[in-house]
Design a protein around this motif. Structure first.
Motif, PDB file in Angstrom:
ATOM      1  N   ASP A  22      57.595 -28.148 -18.253  1.00  0.00           N
ATOM      2  CA  ASP A  22      57.164 -28.298 -19.042  1.00  0.00           C
ATOM      3  C   ASP A  22      57.170 -26.662 -19.261  1.00  0.00           C
ATOM      4  O   ASP A  22      57.894 -26.018 -20.318  1.00  0.00           O
ATOM      5  CB  ASP A  22      56.264 -28.924 -19.712  1.00  0.00           C
ATOM      6  N   HIS A  23      56.354 -26.326 -18.188  1.00  0.00           N
ATOM      7  CA  HIS A  23      55.899 -24.891 -18.819  1.00  0.00           C
ATOM      8  C   HIS A  23      56.149 -23.862 -17.044  1.00  0.00           C
ATOM      9  O   HIS A  23      55.981 -22.576 -17.674  1.00  0.00           O
ATOM     10  CB  HIS A  23      54.685 -24.661 -19.314  1.00  0.00           C
ATOM     11  N   GLY A  24      57.570 -24.365 -16.375  1.00  0.00           N
ATOM     12  CA  GLY A  24      56.995 -23.282 -15.700  1.00  0.00           C
ATOM     13  C   GLY A  24      56.015 -23.839 -13.539  1.00  0.00           C
ATOM     14  O   GLY A  24      54.624 -24.038 -14.255  1.00  0.00           O
ATOM     15  N   VAL A  29      53.601 -30.575 -15.589  1.00  0.00           N
ATOM     16  CA  VAL A  29      53.255 -29.401 -15.748  1.00  0.00           C
ATOM     17  C   VAL A  29      54.182 -27.968 -15.533  1.00  0.00           C
ATOM     18  O   VAL A  29      54.524 -27.139 -16.373  1.00  0.00           O
ATOM     19  CB  VAL A  29      51.801 -28.381 -15.548  1.00  0.00           C
ATOM     20  N   ALA A  74      46.084 -26.746 -18.346  1.00  0.00           N
ATOM     21  CA  ALA A  74      46.723 -26.547 -18.277  1.00  0.00           C
ATOM     22  C   ALA A  74      46.888 -25.977 -19.744  1.00  0.00           C
ATOM     23  O   ALA A  74      46.922 -24.492 -19.736  1.00  0.00           O
ATOM     24  CB  ALA A  74      48.368 -27.396 -18.549  1.00  0.00           C
ATOM     25  N   ASN A  75      45.449 -26.641 -20.597  1.00  0.00           N
ATOM     26  CA  ASN A  75      46.006 -25.796 -21.996  1.00  0.00           C
ATOM     27  C   ASN A  75      44.843 -24.646 -22.155  1.00  0.00           C
ATOM     28  O   ASN A  75      45.185 -23.374 -23.210  1.00  0.00           O
ATOM     29  CB  ASN A  75      45.478 -26.475 -23.256  1.00  0.00           C
ATOM     30  N   LYS A 127      52.895 -30.622 -27.653  1.00  0.00           N
ATOM     31  CA  LYS A 127      53.419 -32.160 -26.887  1.00  0.00           C
ATOM     32  C   LYS A 127      52.006 -33.012 -26.365  1.00  0.00           C
ATOM     33  O   LYS A 127      51.106 -32.595 -26.228  1.00  0.00           O
ATOM     34  CB  LYS A 127      53.593 -31.903 -25.507  1.00  0.00           C
ATOM     35  N   SER A 186      51.467 -24.598 -28.145  1.00  0.00           N
ATOM     36  CA  SER A 186      52.311 -24.823 -26.405  1.00  0.00           C
ATOM     37  C   SER A 186      50.975 -26.303 -26.048  1.00  0.00           C
ATOM     38  O   SER A 186      51.409 -26.984 -25.458  1.00  0.00           O
ATOM     39  CB  SER A 186      52.360 -23.635 -25.840  1.00  0.00           C
ATOM     40  N   HIS A 187      49.847 -25.943 -26.712  1.00  0.00           N
ATOM     41  CA  HIS A 187      48.667 -27.165 -26.298  1.00  0.00           C
ATOM     42  C   HIS A 187      49.343 -28.377 -25.986  1.00  0.00           C
ATOM     43  O   HIS A 187      50.469 -29.378 -26.877  1.00  0.00           O
ATOM     44  CB  HIS A 187      47.523 -27.324 -27.024  1.00  0.00           C
ATOM     45  N   TYR A 188      49.339 -29.324 -25.001  1.00  0.00           N
ATOM     46  CA  TYR A 188      49.049 -30.613 -24.851  1.00  0.00           C
ATOM     47  C   TYR A 188      48.162 -31.642 -25.387  1.00  0.00           C
ATOM     48  O   TYR A 188      46.370 -31.063 -25.528  1.00  0.00           O
ATOM     49  CB  TYR A 188      48.667 -31.253 -23.244  1.00  0.00           C
ATOM     50  N   LEU A 217      47.725 -21.902 -22.411  1.00  0.00           N
ATOM     51  CA  LEU A 217      48.601 -21.400 -22.634  1.00  0.00           C
ATOM     52  C   LEU A 217      48.494 -21.020 -24.401  1.00  0.00           C
ATOM     53  O   LEU A 217      47.602 -21.583 -24.587  1.00  0.00           O
ATOM     54  CB  LEU A 217      49.360 -23.264 -23.089  1.00  0.00           C
ATOM     55  N   LEU A 234      52.683 -21.744 -14.038  1.00  0.00           N
ATOM     56  CA  LEU A 234      51.632 -22.546 -14.579  1.00  0.00           C
ATOM     57  C   LEU A 234      50.559 -23.822 -13.881  1.00  0.00           C
ATOM     58  O   LEU A 234      49.473 -23.939 -13.356  1.00  0.00           O
ATOM     59  CB  LEU A 234      51.748 -22.663 -16.226  1.00  0.00           C
TER      60      LEU A 234
END
Length: 316
Positions: free
Chosen positions: A175-177, A172, A27-28, A2, A35-37, A31, A180
Motif C-alpha cells: 500500500d505504501h512502500g 503495508v 503505520a498510521n 484504507k 492516508s491512515h488505516y 502516514l 514504511l
C-alpha cells in the motif's frame, strides 16, 4: 484512507487480531491523516466476545448490521475457527468479500473462509500444525505448507499466529512502500522477512504409527540408529521384504519414500541437538547420520531455508 475490518467470533485467538491491527496502527504514526488505516472490528454476536485466552473484546458492531465496503477484510484463527461452526457468519462472508477489495485470514482463520466456500481454487496456507486438516477439509483449495503467508489474487492467508504480523507488513509495503513497512517493523522489533518458512517450526516427520508392523519396525530401527548407513535395500531387509514390495508399502503407509523418511529423520534429529545442546557441528552431523557438515548444511538449506548455524541461533 484504507479500511481494515477484523471479524471476531467466540474463542478467537487474541494475538491473531492484535498483531496485524498493531501493524496498521503503527503505520498510521508515519502516514498523513488522509492516508491512515481505519480499523474496524465486526462481531458474530452483539456485546462482548471472549477470546481463547479468556479476555473479553467488544466489537464495533455485529456482522448482521454491516454492509460496508472494506479495503481488507480479515478473519483471525483460534479454537473457535476450527472447532466451531457459525452458520450466520458463513452466510454473511461471501457477500462481504464481494464488497471488499481484498480478504484474508490469519492462522486457522482459513477454516472459517473454507466453510464459507471462499478458498476453492486459491493457493492458501495456515498454521503448520493444521495444514493436513485444511487439505482434507477443503480439497478444492491448494494448500501450501511452508510459506509464512501466501497471496493469490485478492486473497491473502498467513501461517500461525505471529505470521499475521508478517502478512500485515506485506500489506503495508504494497500500500505504501517497503520503507514504511520497514519503519513499522523496527518499531515492533520484528524483521521484515524471516529466514526460512514454517517448516523451521514444524517436525518433518509425524510420529511412527503405534502398530507393530514390518514397516514400523524398520522405521523405529532407523530412528534409533541414525548414525548408520542406509539404502532402500537395507531398510527392506530390516522388514524382511523384497525391496520393491517394501518401497511400495512404505510409501502407502508413511506417505513418503524410505529415503525421504531417512532424510527427514536426520534433519529432525539434528534440529533437536542444535536446540538442546552446544555440541560442535561435526558432532551434530555425525550423530544425525549426515556424515559431514557440508551434507547437513545442504539439506538444511533445501528443506528449512537456513543453515544449521542460523537454526541454532534462532532456536537455542
Amino acid at each position: 484512507m484504507k479500511t481494515v475490518a477484523m471479524v471476531l467470533f467466540p474463542d478467537f485467538l487474541l494475538l491473531d487480531m492484535a498483531g496485524p491491527m498493531e501493524v496498521f496502527s503503527v503505520a498510521n504514526r508515519f502516514l498523513k491523516a488522509e492516508s491512515h488505516y481505519q480499523l474496524v472490528t465486526l462481531g458474530t454476536e452483539r456485546g462482548k466476545l471472549r477470546a481463547s485466552n479468556g479476555l473479553w473484546v467488544q466489537a464495533d458492531r455485529p456482522v448482521e448490521d454491516d454492509g460496508e465496503h472494506y479495503d481488507l477484510l480479515l478473519i483471525p484463527g483460534g479454537p473457535g475457527a476450527y472447532n466451531e461452526k457459525f452458520p450466520a457468519l458463513f452466510d454473511w462472508l461471501p457477500g462481504a468479500v464481494q464488497r471488499a477489495e481484498r480478504y484474508g485470514s490469519i492462522c486457522t482463520g482459513a477454516f472459517v473462509l473454507g466453510h464459507a466456500g471462499l478458498l476453492d481454487g486459491y493457493r492458501v496456507t495456515t498454521h503448520w500444525n493444521y495444514t493436513e486438516r485444511l487439505i482434507k477439509g477443503f480439497p478444492k483449495a491448494s494448500v501450501t505448507t511452508d510459506q509464512i503467508y501466501v497471496e493469490d489474487r485478492n486473497l491473502i492467508t498467513s501461517g500461525g499466529v505471529t505470521a499475521g504480523i508478517d502478512m500485515a507488513l506485506a500489506v503495508v509495503a504494497r500500500d505504501h512502500g517497503k520503507k514504511l513497512a520497514q519503519d513499522v517493523a523496527k518499531v515492533l522489533l520484528v524483521v521484515m522477512k524471516r529466514q526460512g518458512g514454517q517448516a523451521q517450526f514444524s517436525p518433518l516427520l509425524a510420529t511412527v504409527a503405534p502398530q507393530d508392523t514390518p514397516i514400523t519396525r524398520a522405521q523405529n530401527y532407523v530412528l534409533e540408529h541414525l548414525d548408520e548407513a542406509y539404502t532402500v535395500e537395507r531398510m527392506a531387509a530390516l522388514a524382511n521384504m523384497s525391496t520393491r514390495h517394501f518401497a511400495r508399502l512404505f510409501a502407502r503407509d508413511v506417505n513418503m519414500t524410505p529415503m525421504e523418511f531417512l532424510q527427514s529423520a536426520r534433519i529432525d534429529c539434528a534440529r533437536n541437538l542444535l536446540e538442546t545442546s552446544d555440541l560442535p557441528m561435526k558432532t551434530v552431523a555425525y550423530k544425525s547420520g549426515f556424515g559431514s557438515v557440508r551434507h547437513m548444511r545442504s539439506l538444511f538449506a533445501e528443506k528449512l531455508g537456513l543453515t544449521p548455524a542460523q537454526y541454532r541461533e534462532q532456536f537455542s
